[in-house]
Write an enzyme that holds these catalytic residues in place. Structure first.
Site, PDB file in Angstrom:
ATOM      1  N   CYS A  96       0.842  -1.202   0.000  1.00 21.59           N
ATOM      2  CA  CYS A  96       0.000   0.000   0.000  1.00 21.59           C
ATOM      3  C   CYS A  96       0.881   1.257   0.000  1.00 21.59           C
ATOM      4  O   CYS A  96       2.041   1.211   0.418  1.00 21.59           O
ATOM      5  CB  CYS A  96      -0.924   0.103   1.204  1.00 21.59           C
ATOM      6  SG  CYS A  96      -1.932  -1.353   1.461  1.00 21.59           S
TER       7      CYS A  96
ATOM      8  N   ARG B 242       2.783   0.676  -5.540  1.00 23.72           N
ATOM      9  CA  ARG B 242       2.775  -0.051  -4.270  1.00 23.72           C
ATOM     10  C   ARG B 242       1.492  -0.849  -4.062  1.00 23.72           C
ATOM     11  O   ARG B 242       1.380  -1.603  -3.090  1.00 23.72           O
ATOM     12  CB  ARG B 242       2.938   0.926  -3.104  1.00 23.72           C
ATOM     13  CG  ARG B 242       4.206   1.730  -3.168  1.00 23.72           C
ATOM     14  CD  ARG B 242       4.280   2.702  -2.013  1.00 23.72           C
ATOM     15  NE  ARG B 242       4.358   2.009  -0.743  1.00 23.72           N
ATOM     16  CZ  ARG B 242       5.465   1.535  -0.193  1.00 23.72           C
ATOM     17  NH1 ARG B 242       6.616   1.695  -0.816  1.00 23.72           N
ATOM     18  NH2 ARG B 242       5.435   0.913   0.958  1.00 23.72           N
TER      19      ARG B 242
ATOM     20  N   TRP C 107      -3.044  -2.420  -1.562  1.00 26.49           N
ATOM     21  CA  TRP C 107      -2.772  -3.778  -2.029  1.00 26.49           C
ATOM     22  C   TRP C 107      -3.293  -4.678  -0.919  1.00 26.49           C
ATOM     23  O   TRP C 107      -2.753  -4.689   0.176  1.00 26.49           O
ATOM     24  CB  TRP C 107      -1.278  -3.987  -2.249  1.00 26.49           C
ATOM     25  CG  TRP C 107      -0.927  -5.301  -2.859  1.00 26.49           C
ATOM     26  CD1 TRP C 107      -0.997  -5.642  -4.182  1.00 26.49           C
ATOM     27  CD2 TRP C 107      -0.425  -6.459  -2.178  1.00 26.49           C
ATOM     28  NE1 TRP C 107      -0.574  -6.936  -4.352  1.00 26.49           N
ATOM     29  CE2 TRP C 107      -0.224  -7.455  -3.139  1.00 26.49           C
ATOM     30  CE3 TRP C 107      -0.141  -6.750  -0.841  1.00 26.49           C
ATOM     31  CZ2 TRP C 107       0.261  -8.718  -2.824  1.00 26.49           C
ATOM     32  CZ3 TRP C 107       0.334  -8.004  -0.533  1.00 26.49           C
ATOM     33  CH2 TRP C 107       0.533  -8.972  -1.515  1.00 26.49           C
TER      34      TRP C 107
ATOM     35  N   ASN D 282      -0.286   1.531   6.057  1.00 29.67           N
ATOM     36  CA  ASN D 282       0.441   0.565   5.235  1.00 29.67           C
ATOM     37  C   ASN D 282       1.133  -0.392   6.187  1.00 29.67           C
ATOM     38  O   ASN D 282       1.865   0.044   7.073  1.00 29.67           O
ATOM     39  CB  ASN D 282       1.483   1.302   4.378  1.00 29.67           C
ATOM     40  CG  ASN D 282       2.488   0.351   3.749  1.00 29.67           C
ATOM     41  OD1 ASN D 282       2.148  -0.765   3.379  1.00 29.67           O
ATOM     42  ND2 ASN D 282       3.725   0.791   3.632  1.00 29.67           N
ATOM     43  N   GLY D 283       0.878  -1.698   6.020  1.00 30.60           N
ATOM     44  CA  GLY D 283       1.503  -2.693   6.895  1.00 30.60           C
ATOM     45  C   GLY D 283       0.468  -3.713   7.336  1.00 30.60           C
ATOM     46  O   GLY D 283      -0.579  -3.859   6.702  1.00 30.60           O
TER      47      GLY D 283
ATOM     48  N   GLU E 237      15.207 -15.132 -14.777  1.00 33.98           N
ATOM     49  CA  GLU E 237      14.712 -13.751 -14.770  1.00 33.98           C
ATOM     50  C   GLU E 237      13.821 -13.508 -16.005  1.00 33.98           C
ATOM     51  O   GLU E 237      12.766 -12.879 -15.901  1.00 33.98           O
ATOM     52  CB  GLU E 237      15.897 -12.777 -14.741  1.00 33.98           C
ATOM     53  CG  GLU E 237      15.572 -11.321 -14.938  1.00 33.98           C
ATOM     54  CD  GLU E 237      14.565 -10.750 -13.932  1.00 33.98           C
ATOM     55  OE1 GLU E 237      14.263 -11.410 -12.928  1.00 33.98           O
ATOM     56  OE2 GLU E 237      14.053  -9.653 -14.203  1.00 33.98           O
TER      57      GLU E 237
ATOM     58  N   LYS F 107       9.874 -12.391 -15.741  1.00 30.10           N
ATOM     59  CA  LYS F 107       9.344 -11.185 -16.379  1.00 30.10           C
ATOM     60  C   LYS F 107       8.183 -11.559 -17.294  1.00 30.10           C
ATOM     61  O   LYS F 107       7.164 -10.906 -17.306  1.00 30.10           O
ATOM     62  CB  LYS F 107      10.472 -10.537 -17.197  1.00 30.10           C
ATOM     63  CG  LYS F 107      10.433  -9.075 -17.291  1.00 30.10           C
ATOM     64  CD  LYS F 107      11.064  -8.331 -16.130  1.00 30.10           C
ATOM     65  CE  LYS F 107      10.948  -8.959 -14.799  1.00 30.10           C
ATOM     66  NZ  LYS F 107      11.662  -8.363 -13.735  1.00 30.10           N
TER      67      LYS F 107
ATOM     68  N   GLU G 280       5.068 -12.627 -15.313  1.00 27.53           N
ATOM     69  CA  GLU G 280       4.576 -11.516 -14.498  1.00 27.53           C
ATOM     70  C   GLU G 280       3.701 -10.546 -15.296  1.00 27.53           C
ATOM     71  O   GLU G 280       2.668 -10.094 -14.807  1.00 27.53           O
ATOM     72  CB  GLU G 280       5.812 -10.770 -13.967  1.00 27.53           C
ATOM     73  CG  GLU G 280       5.567  -9.655 -13.017  1.00 27.53           C
ATOM     74  CD  GLU G 280       6.887  -9.052 -12.502  1.00 27.53           C
ATOM     75  OE1 GLU G 280       7.925  -9.187 -13.177  1.00 27.53           O
ATOM     76  OE2 GLU G 280       6.857  -8.420 -11.439  1.00 27.53           O
TER      77      GLU G 280
ATOM     78  N   HIS H 126      16.238 -33.707 -17.642  1.00 30.04           N
ATOM     79  CA  HIS H 126      15.938 -34.396 -16.386  1.00 30.04           C
ATOM     80  C   HIS H 126      14.478 -34.237 -15.971  1.00 30.04           C
ATOM     81  O   HIS H 126      14.150 -34.472 -14.813  1.00 30.04           O
ATOM     82  CB  HIS H 126      16.875 -33.901 -15.279  1.00 30.04           C
ATOM     83  CG  HIS H 126      18.311 -34.210 -15.543  1.00 30.04           C
ATOM     84  ND1 HIS H 126      18.812 -35.491 -15.531  1.00 30.04           N
ATOM     85  CD2 HIS H 126      19.339 -33.399 -15.887  1.00 30.04           C
ATOM     86  CE1 HIS H 126      20.105 -35.460 -15.830  1.00 30.04           C
ATOM     87  NE2 HIS H 126      20.453 -34.202 -16.061  1.00 30.04           N
TER      88      HIS H 126
ATOM     89  N   LYS I 176       4.709  -3.257  -6.476  1.00 31.60           N
ATOM     90  CA  LYS I 176       6.132  -2.999  -6.667  1.00 31.60           C
ATOM     91  C   LYS I 176       6.933  -3.325  -5.412  1.00 31.60           C
ATOM     92  O   LYS I 176       8.017  -3.867  -5.481  1.00 31.60           O
ATOM     93  CB  LYS I 176       6.315  -1.522  -7.028  1.00 31.60           C
ATOM     94  CG  LYS I 176       7.746  -1.108  -7.285  1.00 31.60           C
ATOM     95  CD  LYS I 176       8.251  -1.716  -8.562  1.00 31.60           C
ATOM     96  CE  LYS I 176       9.666  -1.305  -8.900  1.00 31.60           C
ATOM     97  NZ  LYS I 176      10.213  -2.190  -9.951  1.00 31.60           N
TER      98      LYS I 176
END
Ligand code: AGP
Length: 604
Positions: free
Chosen positions: A2, A27, A74, A100-101, A479, A483, A486, A502, A599
């Site tokens: 948030c 955020r 969020w 926020n938290g 990576e 990306k 996401e 494998h 983010k």
């Protein structure tokens, strides 16, 4: 998670609050809201959806008020509904709060307050804060002490800002979530991050855990939670507000991909002198007593940590990259004062990484953070911080910061290899350092010539997307896949190329393009692995230099300039960033704000 903002000053607050929220949306963007104090009660406007929806709703009915708070959410407790959006208010609407938290003891507090007759209207943990504040206001000597009592009762993490009806002030505190004070000539801001108020001021105070502030039009009072006055230094940030805007680009992500040459130049600037690595806080001999290195990080930063781990191992240093969320349970072996723990985090606020960092510190390790954000919690908690200097990154998908992290960590790896007893830098370190100067220009070349859009277009509607690479390129493959999944919401996986046979090979069909990364080290084996997939019908996209043997075998080619193998992976990564971006754009995804993500992940 948030983002919160608060503003005190002359003139109307609402426009500034909403534009601050737009800059904090990275955020979280499940819901948004504002509240202003206007002499006839506190007016609250909130709704589920993005800040733009809140903004549209405010057109024509802009509430007046010089003091206000705002929030972009969020979700952690309760779905993204209008009721769960912040600000939350107290029983009689005397208090409004943004937070926020996570309040870990909210259930207990809620039970106590319910017994006292308070009724709750949301599923959030936050709602207990305004109720508790109002409860303490009933018999408090003054508002400040009622707020202090409230905050002292909270367990968990918070950056919290509150309004009280009829009072032209903001009451705020921080514990475990970022909160920054912005000071302008005739107004004050509080926010989760500097870009929220950067258009108005660049003079800031980074509040510490346990700090409480009362912000009034006439000034700011800072205390600890015992009520003792404290002072914090005012710092000047040199971020350009323009940098926090999209400019000519459709998305922040595209802008951030395209500004990598500049970001990389900043990262490298002054850090190589006379052919030697010079890292500001780490002169020669700093790491003489280091016996082993733990890298802790999450997501993209973890991939950068893997990139570094490989280089440390090649230099003969005992090193391991850990996912920060796993570090606590990973039993990493004895952590002593000779263990160097490197916390890699773009934001410096990732709860999992901070948890690992604090654990390492408590165990007596030397703790360094490699981060992008100067005033971040990681930077202030670690013994030393090494900044990647990439500039603000707004897109949820990390792009330029990965490149800058990988370069910073590679330089740190060389510094360590020079100091750690028994270790030694690569034989060709001079060539490696020579080539890093060309990296910004090589990235520019990739950006100008990339065929990524055409390649993305050719493989639309595939069942799954595989990325393979060996050594350093194992990290880049992972990576690339992160990306891709996401921002496109398509299934993608990154593998060490030798691992395909494998197990994952069972998934390979003509519908699974395999992006194969070649960097000039161990390429023969990687080529064989690609051919094994191709023999099962998979199209191969070689990410390689012009004349590479893999190009003849591959169905498609994304070209990277010739460079040292340590930097080749970073050029390949730029191609993969572009593939992901274009695939997501073709699929019409909300590229800068992928669903369910944020983010800065400030919850564990
Ligand atoms: C990457 O694109 C992600 N958004 C995510 O994995 C991110 O790298 C991770 O959450 C760690 O963030 P940090 O670097 O700010 O600690």
């Amino acid at each position: 998670m948030c983002g919160i903002i608060a503003r005190v000053g002359d003139g109307d607050a609402i426009r500034k609050l909403v534009s601050g929220l737009e800059n904090l949306e990275y955020r979280g963007y499940d819901s948004a809201g504002v509240a202003v104090q206007n002499g006839s009660g506190i007016s609250v406007y909130k709704r589920s959806g993005q800040v733009s929806e809140l903004k549209d709703a405010l057109v024509g009915s802009v509430p007046k008020g010089k003091v206000g708070i705002g929030h972009t959410r969020w979700s952690t407790h309760g779905p993204p509904t209008d009721e769960n959006a912040h600000p939350h208010t107290s029983q009689t609407d005397e208090v409004a709060v943004v937070h926020n938290g996570i309040i870990e003891n909210y259930a207990e507090l809620k039970a106590t307050l319910s017994e006292a007759g308070h009724e709750f209207t949301s599923d959030t943990d936050t709602e207990v804060i305004p109720h508790l504040f109002e409860y303490y206001l009933e018999d408090a000597d003054d508002i400040e002490s009622a707020f202090r009592r409230t905050v002292r009762d909270l367990e968990g993490s918070y950056a919290v800002a509150a309004l009280v009806d009829g009072v032209h002030a903001i009451y705020a505190a921080r514990q475990g979530s970022p909160l920054i004070l912005g000071l302008d000539d005739d107004e004050y801001y509080l926010a989760s991050d500097v870009p929220a108020f950067l258009d108005h001021t660049d003079d800031v105070v980074y509040l510490e855990d346990g700090d409480m502030v009362v912000v009034e039009p006439t000034g700011v009072t800072m205390t600890d939670l015992a009520g003792t006055r404290i002072d914090r230094d005012v710092e000047h940030v040199d971020w350009d507000p323009e940098e926090a805007g999209k400019g000519e680009y459709d998305h922040y992500m595209l802008k951030e991909i395209h500004t990598q040459p500049n970001a990389l130049s900043n990262t490298i600037e002054g850090r190589i002198q006379d052919g030697e690595v010079r890292l500001e806080s780490f002169p020669e001999g700093t790491f003489d007593d280091v016996e082993d290195v733990h890298l802790v990080a999450c997501g993209t930063s973890y991939h950068a940590a893997m990139y570094c781990q490989q280089q440390l191992a090649d230099a003969g240093i005992r090193a391991q990259a850990y996912r920060a969320s796993e570090y606590v349970d990973a039993n990493p072996g004895p952590v002593t004062e000779d263990t160097l723990v490197v916390a890699v985090t773009q934001s410096g606020e990732t709860a999992d990484t901070l948890g690992a960092l604090r654990q390492a510190k408590e165990a007596g390790a030397q703790v360094v953070t490699v981060t992008n954000v100067v005033g971040s919690t990681a930077a202030r908690t670690a013994d030393e911080a090494l900044f990647i200097r990439a500039g603000p990154e707004i897109g949820v998908a990390a792009t330029k910061t990965f490149s800058s992290q990988a370069v910073t960590l590679s330089l740190l790896a060389i510094r360590l290899a020079e100091d750690v007893p028994g270790a030694s830098p690569p034989d060709d370190v001079a060539a490696l350092l020579d080539d890093v100067y060309d990296l910004p220009q090589h990235v520019d070349q990739v950006l100008k010539t990339s065929d990524a859009r055409a390649v993305a277009d050719s493989y639309m509607d595939s069942q799954s997307y595989f990325f393979i690479g060996r050594g350093l390129n194992n990290a880049v493959a992972k990576e690339g896949a992160l990306k891709f999944k996401e921002i496109t919401y398509e299934h993608a996986e990154g593998f060490a190329s030798g691992e395909l046979k494998h197990g994952p090979l069972a998934l390979v069909t003509p519908d699974t393009p395999v992006f194969t990364l070649f960097d000039g080290a161990g390429d023969g084996k990687t080529l064989k692995n690609a051919e094994e997939a191709q023999a099962r019908g998979a199209p191969i996209v070689a990410v390689a230099s012009e004349d590479h043997a893999g190009v003849d075998v591959a169905d498609d080619h994304l070209e990277i300039p010739d460079t040292h193998p340590v930097w080749a992976g970073l050029l390949a990564n730029v191609q993969l960033q572009l593939v992901s971006y274009h695939a997501a754009q073709l699929l019409d995804r909300p590229i800068d704000k992928p669903r369910n993500l944020a983010k800065s992940v400030t919850v564990e």
